[in-house]
Motif scaffolding. Structure first.
Motif, mmCIF file in Angstrom:
data_model
loop_
_atom_site.group_PDB
_atom_site.id
_atom_site.type_symbol
_atom_site.label_atom_id
_atom_site.label_comp_id
_atom_site.label_asym_id
_atom_site.label_seq_id
_atom_site.Cartn_x
_atom_site.Cartn_y
_atom_site.Cartn_z
ATOM 1 N N GLN A 1 0.823 -1.203 0.000
ATOM 2 C CA GLN A 1 0.000 0.000 0.000
ATOM 3 C C GLN A 1 0.862 1.259 0.000
ATOM 4 O OE1 GLN A 1 -3.292 0.360 -0.361
ATOM 5 N NE2 GLN A 1 -3.007 2.582 -0.296
ATOM 6 N N LEU A 2 1.920 1.249 0.804
ATOM 7 C CA LEU A 2 2.835 2.388 0.831
ATOM 8 C C LEU A 2 3.507 2.596 -0.517
ATOM 9 C CD1 LEU A 2 4.550 1.880 4.311
ATOM 10 C CD2 LEU A 2 2.981 3.716 3.672
ATOM 11 N N ALA A 3 3.829 1.493 -1.188
ATOM 12 C CA ALA A 3 4.515 1.586 -2.480
ATOM 13 C C ALA A 3 3.646 2.250 -3.536
ATOM 14 C CB ALA A 3 4.933 0.199 -2.952
ATOM 15 N N THR A 4 2.338 2.131 -3.410
ATOM 16 C CA THR A 4 1.436 2.720 -4.402
ATOM 17 C C THR A 4 0.937 4.104 -4.004
ATOM 18 O OG1 THR A 4 -0.476 1.618 -3.382
ATOM 19 C CG2 THR A 4 0.646 0.452 -5.164
ATOM 20 N N SER A 5 1.221 4.509 -2.777
ATOM 21 C CA SER A 5 0.653 5.785 -2.309
ATOM 22 C C SER A 5 1.696 6.835 -1.963
ATOM 23 C CB SER A 5 -0.221 5.539 -1.074
ATOM 24 O OG SER A 5 0.547 5.007 -0.011
#
Length: 233
Positions: free
Chosen positions: A108-112
């Motif tokens: 999730q962090l990688a996409t946000s």
């Protein structure tokens, strides 16, 4: 070497071909060295099938961390094609629910947000404490993360989360096996390596001193020596 074999090298999560730069230099004079791409599929069976389709009929196999997970799947799919296997800084166990949840949070962090922040946050767990402020090593890790990219990382994590337990099939591995681990590996510690070595008939266990998870980069001389001895068995 006891036989002339191509050597197939599979990197780990968020790691590119640069992970094995010292090993390519050491092994290349002895024969063909192949660096596998492990970013294009989102399951271990698919990753193994693609690599098997792209490499010679018979080969020596080296996998670090996630590369080890893929190696276990290759050994299940085509054991007759693997003449030797080296399992570096890896484990045979599947994810626990807690680890899978942490992977999903990282995805999730990688996409946000900034992808470099995801990679940077992992560095304290990837390398020995004495190397965590080494700008050359940490810069290389960040560069490899960029080369894998967000899309490749998401596929890798999906494959890691869904992987099966490889412990029941360790006894079926009959080729010469090297199991190597850094003594300070936080992600796949020495007891996980010992579990693999104890499960594979005749496997050799090597513990590299003052070394974290990225043994090929942190202690290339020790790793290369172990690989040469393994290929000569």
């Amino acid at each position: 070497m006891s036989e002339s074999l191509p050597v197939v090298l599979i990197p780990g999560l968020l790691l590119s071909a640069r992970l094995y730069s010292a090993q390519v230099e050491a092994l290349w004079p002895q024969g063909t060295v192949i660096l596998a791409n492990h970013t294009r599929d989102d399951s271990m069976p698919a990753l193994a099938r693609r690599i098997l389709a792209e490499v010679p009929p018979r080969f020596a196999l080296v996998g670090l961390s996630m590369g080890g997970y893929i190696s276990f799947e290759i050994l299940r799919q085509a054991p007759e094609r693997v003449a030797r296997v080296a399992l570096l800084d890896t484990m045979a166990r599947p994810d626990t629910p807690e680890v899978s949840a942490a992977r999903r949070a990282q995805m999730q962090l990688a996409t946000s947000g900034p992808f470099a922040a995801v990679v940077s946050a992992l560095i304290p767990r990837l390398v020995h404490r004495s190397r965590q402020d080494d700008p050359e090593l940490t810069g290389l890790i960040l560069r490899m993360g960029e080369e894998v990219g967000v899309a490749g990382y998401l596929r890798q994590q999906a494959a890691n989360i869904a992987r099966i337990d490889s412990r029941p099939t360790l006894k079926d591995i009959r080729c010469p096996a090297l199991v190597l681990v850094g003594d300070s590996d936080q992600l796949t510690p020495p007891e996980r390596a010992a579990e693999i070595a104890n499960g594979i008939p005749g496997a050799e266990l090597v513990v590299v001193p003052e070394c974290g998870h990225l043994s090929t980069l942190e202690r290339p001389t020790a790793v290369n020596g172990a690989l040469h001895a393994w290929l000569a068995r």
